[in-house]
Design an enzyme around this catalytic site. Structure first.
Site, PDB file in Angstrom:
ATOM      1  N   PRO A   1     -65.022  14.275   2.983  1.00 46.70           N
ATOM      2  CA  PRO A   1     -66.299  14.257   2.271  1.00 46.70           C
ATOM      3  C   PRO A   1     -67.483  14.196   3.230  1.00 46.70           C
ATOM      4  O   PRO A   1     -67.378  13.714   4.359  1.00 46.70           O
ATOM      5  CB  PRO A   1     -66.213  12.982   1.436  1.00 46.70           C
ATOM      6  CG  PRO A   1     -64.762  12.726   1.281  1.00 46.70           C
ATOM      7  CD  PRO A   1     -64.150  13.177   2.574  1.00 46.70           C
TER       8      PRO A   1
ATOM      9  N   ASN B   1     -62.573   5.617   0.763  1.00 46.27           N
ATOM     10  CA  ASN B   1     -62.158   5.902   2.127  1.00 46.27           C
ATOM     11  C   ASN B   1     -62.709   7.265   2.563  1.00 46.27           C
ATOM     12  O   ASN B   1     -63.120   8.082   1.726  1.00 46.27           O
ATOM     13  CB  ASN B   1     -60.624   5.886   2.211  1.00 46.27           C
ATOM     14  CG  ASN B   1     -60.109   5.950   3.631  1.00 46.27           C
ATOM     15  OD1 ASN B   1     -60.738   5.442   4.553  1.00 46.27           O
ATOM     16  ND2 ASN B   1     -58.978   6.588   3.822  1.00 46.27           N
TER      17      ASN B   1
ATOM     18  N   ASN C   1     -61.564  10.020   3.290  1.00 48.64           N
ATOM     19  CA  ASN C   1     -60.976  11.274   2.807  1.00 48.64           C
ATOM     20  C   ASN C   1     -61.055  11.428   1.291  1.00 48.64           C
ATOM     21  O   ASN C   1     -60.542  12.396   0.741  1.00 48.64           O
ATOM     22  CB  ASN C   1     -59.504  11.378   3.248  1.00 48.64           C
ATOM     23  CG  ASN C   1     -58.642  10.284   2.637  1.00 48.64           C
ATOM     24  OD1 ASN C   1     -59.135   9.352   2.012  1.00 48.64           O
ATOM     25  ND2 ASN C   1     -57.344  10.387   2.836  1.00 48.64           N
ATOM     26  N   LYS C   2     -61.692  10.473   0.605  1.00 46.92           N
ATOM     27  CA  LYS C   2     -61.729  10.532  -0.855  1.00 46.92           C
ATOM     28  C   LYS C   2     -62.844  11.458  -1.347  1.00 46.92           C
ATOM     29  O   LYS C   2     -63.665  11.946  -0.578  1.00 46.92           O
ATOM     30  CB  LYS C   2     -61.894   9.122  -1.429  1.00 46.92           C
ATOM     31  CG  LYS C   2     -60.713   8.204  -1.124  1.00 46.92           C
ATOM     32  CD  LYS C   2     -59.411   8.766  -1.646  1.00 46.92           C
ATOM     33  CE  LYS C   2     -58.241   7.803  -1.484  1.00 46.92           C
ATOM     34  NZ  LYS C   2     -57.836   7.576  -0.107  1.00 46.92           N
ATOM     35  N   ILE C   3     -62.900  11.652  -2.668  1.00 46.55           N
ATOM     36  CA  ILE C   3     -63.808  12.650  -3.229  1.00 46.55           C
ATOM     37  C   ILE C   3     -65.271  12.258  -3.015  1.00 46.55           C
ATOM     38  O   ILE C   3     -66.134  13.106  -2.840  1.00 46.55           O
ATOM     39  CB  ILE C   3     -63.491  12.913  -4.713  1.00 46.55           C
ATOM     40  CG1 ILE C   3     -64.144  14.207  -5.177  1.00 46.55           C
ATOM     41  CG2 ILE C   3     -63.838  11.720  -5.578  1.00 46.55           C
ATOM     42  CD1 ILE C   3     -63.547  14.775  -6.445  1.00 46.55           C
TER      43      ILE C   3
END
Length: 368
Positions: A10, A185, A187-189
């Site tokens: 993100p 985190n 790498n989340k959306i």
């Protein structure tokens, strides 16, 4: 070599919403933990997902840990959770010296199988809590799962770390059980670089979670602690980033859907490729675009071919019952989670990818 393409990464919103709240934090000197951004992020997040209360913490793992404590899970208690998940779902059970029992998935959702869950209750009627995961942004079948858990009077904790923005029959995942857990985190959306949120309609429990997350400081002039506490609270700056990111959640979900549909349009005709299941009652956030293979091409071949071009991809999660650390735990079910692990690939799903990037990825896969 071409610029690296990441699996999921993100980014700050183009509108710069995040900087607005970060500058506010610096201007008011609210750089230390807590501050107005934390309170507002909790309110805005609760309103977004449709729950009454929320507590902002520093990781999704911390949110699961505090949910287990709020549910009264203690040493020796049994907690059901899916085998097909990331270890962050399970580790907090061990923090409380409780006992995880792993449940197999079904092919329809890739999440906890309601039939196997019923079998688990027959074997362990004394279970204290059930953790349901919405993996890769795919919703578990919550009507069936909640009916089973309510019948047995067991607390449900939803690990919605990967499913913010996912709807089950029009309702946000993470709001069916007594507790819902979300992750921000990197790498989340959406991301706060690291962070999490625990949501619930139980005001008393959320207030208790906030208390525990700030080292259980009693309401006294001096530092006094009557209970075990944790340094789990989200910082004011991280919350400011989260407030800005929350404004672009819908756009991120739309972009993720476009990425998935591009892959499906380009690759679904290839022999041996199947895409992750999208059900009529499930509106995913398409956090990652995942495929399974049953032909002559193996997952490792795709991952190595992409890696040779500086493109990141990964296998699906390795089941917990196959992990060395959890080999002593009971597992109930058959081999669905094992088959998914052996046959699956997570394709690059970064919202910064261009259509040209995706065309290059598909060209590599077609070349195999």
């Amino acid at each position: 070599m071409a610029e690296k393409i990441y699996l999921a990464s993100p980014h700050m919103s183009d509108e710069g919403f995040e900087m607005e709240y970060i500058k506010e934090a610096f201007a008011t000197n609210w750089i230390a933990p807590l501050g107005p951004n934390v309170n507002e992020f909790e309110k805005e997040f609760a309103a977004k997902v449709g729950t009454k209360y929320a507590a902002a913490v520093n990781t999704g793992t911390a949110a699961i840990h505090l949910a287990l404590r709020a549910a009264g899970v203690e040493e020796g208690d049994i907690v059901f959770c899916p085998s097909f998940t990331f270890s962050a779902t399970v580790n907090p059970i061990i923090y409380e010296k409780a006992i995880p029992v792993f449940i197999d998935s079904d092919e329809e959702t890739w999440n906890i199988c309601p039939i196997v869950l019923e079998e688990a209750f027959e074997k362990y009627p004394q279970v204290k809590a059930v953790i349901v995961v919405h993996l890769y942004g795919l919703s578990a079948d919550m009507d069936k799962i909640m009916a089973i858990c309510n019948h047995h009077g067991v607390t449900v904790i939803e690990d919605a770390a990967e499913s913010l923005g996912t709807l089950y029959k029009g309702r946000q995942t993470g709001t069916f059980g007594e507790y819902g857990v979300f992750s921000f985190n990197g790498n989340k959306i959406i991301t706060t670089s690291g962070g999490g949120m625990l949501v619930s309609d139980n005001q008393e429990k959320i207030e208790k979670v906030r208390f525990w997350s700030t080292q259980s400081r009693d309401a006294a002039r001096h530092y006094q602690h009557s209970e075990l506490g944790f340094n789990y609270r989200m910082s004011n700056i991280s919350a400011g980033i989260g407030r800005g990111q929350l404004k672009v959640l819908d756009q991120r979900v739309a972009k993720k859907k476009c990425i998935f549909e591009f892959y499906k349009r380009e690759l679904e005709q290839l022999p041996g490729i199947q895409f992750m299941p999208i059900n009529h009652w499930n509106q995913p956030n398409y956090w990652l675009s995942c495929i399974t293979l049953d032909g002559s091409i193996k997952p490792l071949e795709i991952m190595e071919a992409l890696g040779d071009e500086n493109i990141e991809s990964r296998p699906l999660w390795k089941p917990m019952h196959q992990q060395p650390f959890f080999k002593w735990c009971d597992y109930i079910g058959e081999t669905v989670s094992e088959k998914l692990f052996k046959s699956g690939v997570c394709l690059p799903s970064d919202t910064k990818m261009t259509e040209a990037d995706q065309e290059r990825i598909c060209h590599i896969i077609k070349g195999l």
